[in-house]
Design an enzyme around this catalytic site. Structure first.
Site, PDB file in Angstrom:
ATOM      1  N   HIS A 140       0.802  -1.213   0.000  1.00 13.47           N
ATOM      2  CA  HIS A 140       0.000   0.000   0.000  1.00 13.47           C
ATOM      3  C   HIS A 140       0.842   1.273   0.000  1.00 13.47           C
ATOM      4  O   HIS A 140       0.316   2.381  -0.037  1.00 13.47           O
ATOM      5  CB  HIS A 140      -0.922  -0.024   1.237  1.00 13.47           C
ATOM      6  CG  HIS A 140      -2.070   0.918   1.170  1.00 13.47           C
ATOM      7  ND1 HIS A 140      -2.242   1.947   2.079  1.00 13.47           N
ATOM      8  CD2 HIS A 140      -3.115   1.009   0.300  1.00 13.47           C
ATOM      9  CE1 HIS A 140      -3.343   2.617   1.789  1.00 13.47           C
ATOM     10  NE2 HIS A 140      -3.893   2.076   0.714  1.00 13.47           N
ATOM     11  N   LYS A 142       3.256   4.387  -1.163  1.00 14.90           N
ATOM     12  CA  LYS A 142       3.397   5.240  -2.342  1.00 14.90           C
ATOM     13  C   LYS A 142       4.696   6.016  -2.197  1.00 14.90           C
ATOM     14  O   LYS A 142       4.740   7.049  -1.523  1.00 14.90           O
ATOM     15  CB  LYS A 142       2.221   6.216  -2.486  1.00 14.90           C
ATOM     16  CG  LYS A 142       0.868   5.551  -2.784  1.00 14.90           C
ATOM     17  CD  LYS A 142       0.110   5.214  -1.537  1.00 14.90           C
ATOM     18  CE  LYS A 142      -1.287   4.687  -1.881  1.00 14.90           C
ATOM     19  NZ  LYS A 142      -1.988   4.198  -0.680  1.00 14.90           N
ATOM     20  N   ASP A 147      17.181   9.561  -8.272  1.00 12.95           N
ATOM     21  CA  ASP A 147      18.637   9.779  -8.186  1.00 12.95           C
ATOM     22  C   ASP A 147      19.154   9.729  -6.749  1.00 12.95           C
ATOM     23  O   ASP A 147      20.241  10.257  -6.457  1.00 12.95           O
ATOM     24  CB  ASP A 147      19.024  11.115  -8.830  1.00 12.95           C
ATOM     25  CG  ASP A 147      18.824  11.103 -10.350  1.00 12.95           C
ATOM     26  OD1 ASP A 147      18.717   9.999 -10.919  1.00 12.95           O
ATOM     27  OD2 ASP A 147      18.768  12.191 -10.939  1.00 12.95           O
ATOM     28  N   HIS A 319      -9.158  10.942   1.040  1.00 13.00           N
ATOM     29  CA  HIS A 319      -8.209   9.836   0.899  1.00 13.00           C
ATOM     30  C   HIS A 319      -6.920  10.109   1.673  1.00 13.00           C
ATOM     31  O   HIS A 319      -5.993   9.297   1.644  1.00 13.00           O
ATOM     32  CB  HIS A 319      -7.891   9.612  -0.587  1.00 13.00           C
ATOM     33  CG  HIS A 319      -7.257   8.293  -0.885  1.00 13.00           C
ATOM     34  ND1 HIS A 319      -5.910   8.162  -1.194  1.00 13.00           N
ATOM     35  CD2 HIS A 319      -7.770   7.039  -0.903  1.00 13.00           C
ATOM     36  CE1 HIS A 319      -5.633   6.886  -1.417  1.00 13.00           C
ATOM     37  NE2 HIS A 319      -6.739   6.174  -1.232  1.00 13.00           N
ATOM     38  N   LYS A 321      -4.003  10.730   4.619  1.00  8.83           N
ATOM     39  CA  LYS A 321      -3.522  10.051   5.816  1.00  8.83           C
ATOM     40  C   LYS A 321      -2.475  10.956   6.454  1.00  8.83           C
ATOM     41  O   LYS A 321      -1.259  10.711   6.362  1.00  8.83           O
ATOM     42  CB  LYS A 321      -2.886   8.697   5.464  1.00  8.83           C
ATOM     43  CG  LYS A 321      -3.793   7.752   4.633  1.00  8.83           C
ATOM     44  CD  LYS A 321      -3.485   7.854   3.174  1.00  8.83           C
ATOM     45  CE  LYS A 321      -4.116   6.774   2.332  1.00  8.83           C
ATOM     46  NZ  LYS A 321      -5.537   6.573   2.430  1.00  8.83           N
ATOM     47  N   ASP A 326       0.515  19.568  18.235  1.00  9.74           N
ATOM     48  CA  ASP A 326       1.079  20.840  18.695  1.00  9.74           C
ATOM     49  C   ASP A 326       1.571  21.662  17.504  1.00  9.74           C
ATOM     50  O   ASP A 326       0.927  21.652  16.455  1.00  9.74           O
ATOM     51  CB  ASP A 326       2.150  20.594  19.750  1.00  9.74           C
ATOM     52  CG  ASP A 326       1.569  19.976  21.022  1.00  9.74           C
ATOM     53  OD1 ASP A 326       0.371  20.188  21.267  1.00  9.74           O
ATOM     54  OD2 ASP A 326       2.301  19.279  21.752  1.00  9.74           O
TER      55      ASP A 326
END
Length: 431
Positions: A140, A142, A147, A319, A321, A326
């Site tokens: 899952h 991404k 380089d 979608h 996350k 603080d």
């Protein structure tokens, strides 16, 4: 070239589940690295132009891990960018999830492979009676590393539904661009996941990480990679959330697409609100999967009664996350706060200690909650908390232990399978 859906590959070498889980990194925990530049990228409008630009400028290497690629305008641009990079001599390794990318045609993959792109499919499987069998333990993450000096990590897939012009179902999401010493850790991690050799962390690198742990009072530009696997790091991301919630003093904002955490994490969220911390959750009000909304609402009464403020984002599917605590701590990544992400999937987040970044993320989430969300009323929270929480307890802990049970079945022994195009082979299929 054939346009048939991806079939079960024929492979010469099938690594073990342990090798895929985290090949060679079972004991690695990455430390804080200072002096990084971190840029927030919101939605595909920010993310795709920047990541494609970086790929077009790549000189030596592109490492890509993603859950979803669709053969739409974004997926075709990704294909073209990777082909052009490989043809000019850049080493390109792309790892796709067999479930999320299961609809990619053989022709799409063959064009990449023929150009020299090294393609790997995580746990590919054919449909049986029209249904997928590889639902669980997904790749899952991404991640893109270019380089070894520039990294992108977050929740955005390579699909057009992350663009506003997709319509009402366009997703609201976030990623980050990282430049600086932390990229070395992300690059090291991505290399190992791809099955390629990576240099060991030498003693002076480890010492530098320990020094940076002691320099957190400086805050600015501190970045740390955390990940979840099905081995020695299966609770790392969840534990980070619990730790920062315990030390939160003024504010907590969590924006998460699929929210159904375990009781220890729920308790830390509740306890932070009870001791006077301004705790806000931004969750899905218009979900792409109705079960996500129903599961999250099982927790509302428990949290609202303790002073947690809950907002449902209703303009389009959320979608993201992301979270902040603080004025200095933030996280962006692929991990939801639900059983799939916390107990099954392979996930990766970056932790960020940077006041400027924290404020920018807070400002954007503030706009989202104040102008595009519906606030949940504590007086109208779902009744029957004991029933809801009992059901939630049973469902969560069933899913929490499901990976171990599913691991006994052949269909759930994930494998990283190479796709190889053979010139002159009219089948053009995965090898």
């Amino acid at each position: 070239m054939s346009s048939a859906p991806l079939e079960e590959p024929r492979v010469e070498h099938l690594p073990t589940d342990q090798a895929i889980r985290e090949p060679g990194v079972a004991d690695i925990e990455y430390g804080w690295q200072g002096n990084n530049l971190v840029k927030l990228l919101e939605n595909g409008e920010d993310y795709f132009p920047r990541v494609f630009e970086a790929m077009r400028e790549a000189k030596t290497e592109i490492l890509l891990e993603t859950f979803i690629v669709f053969e739409d305008k974004v997926g075709h641009e990704l294909q073209q960018v990777l082909i052009e990079a490989a043809q000019r001599g850049v080493r390109v390794t792309a790892s796709f999830d067999g479930f999320g990318c299961g609809e990619l045609t053989t022709g799409y993959l063959t064009a990449l492979s023929a150009a020299g792109v090294h393609i790997q499919m995580f746990d590919p499987a054919p449909k049986h009676l029209g249904f997928r069998t590889n639902w669980f333990r997904r790749l899952h993450r991404k991640i893109v590393v270019v380089d070894g000096t520039l990294a992108f990590i977050g929740g955005i897939n390579f699909s057009a539904d992350h663009l506003g012009d997709f319509g009402p179902e366009a997703k609201q999401d976030y990623s980050v661009e990282v430049q600086g010493p932390a990229v070395a850790d992300i690059h090291h991690f991505a290399l190992l996941q791809s099955g390629r050799p990576a240099r060991a962390k030498y003693w002076w690198q480890r010492r530098r990480q320990r020094r940076s742990e002691l320099a957190l009072s400086d805050h600015d530009g501190q970045v740390r990679l955390v990940y979840r696997d099905n081995g020695d790091h299966n609770t790392d991301i969840e534990e980070v959330y619990r730790q920062v919630l315990r030390t939160a003093q003024r504010r907590v904002v969590i924006a998460n697409a699929y929210f159904f955490p375990g009781y220890r994490l729920l308790r830390e969220i509740r306890n932070a609100a009870r001791r006077g911390v301004d705790v806000r959750l931004i969750l899905q009000g218009q979900p792409d999967m109705l079960v996500a909304k129903l599961a999250a609402r099982m927790t509302y009464d428990y949290l609202l009664k303790s002073g947690v403020k809950i907002y449902e984002y209703c303009e389009r599917p959320l979608h993201g996350k992301v979270a902040l605590v603080d004025e200095d701590w933030s996280t962006v990544g692929s991990s939801n706060l639900d059983p799939l992400s916390l107990s099954m999937n392979l996930e990766a987040n970056v932790l960020i200690r940077d006041r400027v970044f924290n404020q920018e993320l807070f400002d954007r989430l503030e706009i989202l909650s104040e102008h595009h969300c519906k606030a949940m009323d504590p007086e109208k929270a779902p009744r029957g908390r004991i029933w809801h929480m009992t059901v939630g307890f049973l469902v969560f802990h069933f899913l929490r232990h499901f990976p171990a049970w599913a691991g006994w079945l052949p269909a759930h022994k994930p494998r990283l399978k190479p796709f190889t195009h053979l010139a002159g082979d009219d089948r053009h299929g995965p090898r």
